[in-house]
Design a protein around this motif. Sequence first.
Motif, PDB file in Angstrom:
ATOM      1  N   UNK A   1     166.728 -28.093 -58.915  1.00 29.87           N
ATOM      2  CA  UNK A   1     165.636 -29.024 -58.618  1.00 29.87           C
ATOM      3  C   UNK A   1     164.291 -28.444 -59.017  1.00 29.87           C
ATOM      4  N   UNK A   2     164.175 -27.108 -59.038  1.00 33.35           N
ATOM      5  CA  UNK A   2     162.911 -26.482 -59.428  1.00 33.35           C
ATOM      6  C   UNK A   2     162.633 -26.662 -60.914  1.00 33.35           C
ATOM      7  N   UNK A   3     163.680 -26.655 -61.715  1.00 27.97           N
ATOM      8  CA  UNK A   3     163.506 -26.912 -63.152  1.00 27.97           C
ATOM      9  C   UNK A   3     163.091 -28.360 -63.357  1.00 27.97           C
ATOM     10  N   UNK A   4     163.767 -29.273 -62.656  1.00 26.85           N
ATOM     11  CA  UNK A   4     163.379 -30.683 -62.711  1.00 26.85           C
ATOM     12  C   UNK A   4     161.927 -30.847 -62.282  1.00 26.85           C
ATOM     13  N   UNK A   5     161.526 -30.166 -61.219  1.00 24.64           N
ATOM     14  CA  UNK A   5     160.167 -30.285 -60.695  1.00 24.64           C
ATOM     15  C   UNK A   5     159.145 -29.765 -61.700  1.00 24.64           C
ATOM     16  N   UNK A   6     159.479 -28.675 -62.363  1.00 24.94           N
ATOM     17  CA  UNK A   6     158.565 -28.116 -63.370  1.00 24.94           C
ATOM     18  C   UNK A   6     158.330 -29.121 -64.503  1.00 24.94           C
ATOM     19  N   UNK A   7     159.402 -29.735 -64.990  1.00 23.82           N
ATOM     20  CA  UNK A   7     159.271 -30.726 -66.065  1.00 23.82           C
ATOM     21  C   UNK A   7     158.542 -31.975 -65.593  1.00 23.82           C
ATOM     22  N   UNK A   8     158.786 -32.364 -64.347  1.00 22.05           N
ATOM     23  CA  UNK A   8     158.077 -33.517 -63.783  1.00 22.05           C
ATOM     24  C   UNK A   8     156.580 -33.258 -63.716  1.00 22.05           C
ATOM     25  N   UNK A   9     156.186 -32.068 -63.288  1.00 22.34           N
ATOM     26  CA  UNK A   9     154.771 -31.743 -63.161  1.00 22.34           C
ATOM     27  C   UNK A   9     154.069 -31.777 -64.518  1.00 22.34           C
ATOM     28  N   UNK A  10     154.755 -31.294 -65.543  1.00 19.35           N
ATOM     29  CA  UNK A  10     154.189 -31.353 -66.899  1.00 19.35           C
ATOM     30  C   UNK A  10     154.033 -32.806 -67.330  1.00 19.35           C
TER      31      UNK A  10
END
Length: 254
Positions: free
Chosen positions: A9-18
Amino acid sequence: MTLPTYRAARVWQRNRDVFLRLWKTELGGIVAEPIVILAALGFGLGAYVESIDGKTYAEFVAPGIIASYAMFHAVFECTFSTYLRMETHRIFDGIIVTPLSVEDLVLGEVTWGATRSTLTATAILSFTYVLGMVSSPWALLIIPVSFVVGLMFASIAITATALVPYLNSLNNFFTLFITPMWFFSGVFFPLNELPAPMSILAWLMPLTPAAHMVRGLAFGELEWSLLGSFLAMMGFLGFFLTLALHSMRRRLIK
């Protein structure tokens, strides 16, 4: 190979923030392009095409456009964007030295690709509803189905990205696989118009069950073939996600 964990979920969150920082530059691809394609085919070409199974050409092609752009957004996100994060910006190198595993990384990338698919599918579905191309209440299920479509094609794209030696090599993936599949998966015309061998081959392509299922839900035509299409998508997803996990681990762990 280890199993992915909640850390994906942290990888997903990083891409979402970008994405949230750059969403204005991405809006055209999410909304404008598929709507232009739909309008050109449905109302332009559609004026010269007879009705198909009692539907106008615009009504027939709309669900196919929803399914195909769910595919495109997952594939573009998990090919070129993933490759840049992996090789150009070396973001993946930084991620895998944290408690996150390669499997967490892959699952995060795949779920983000599926999220992009869901965003564009929802936008096109809303547009088609306003224009009266889709009216069945079952069409709401297209939204979660588009997430599954995204997972499937994101897994395929990650596999291709892990295998290609250079960024430009991904052009072959689109030219030899994605584009032909787009034309021969029932998006633009019924598959029963094809010669029997080509029709069988078309049903072996991942986009075909996706387009069939979205079209069935769009018109409330609930048949057993929809269940078959869903099971086919889950089979493609399971196979290519496993392959993506193995391929990316081999690529990143040297």
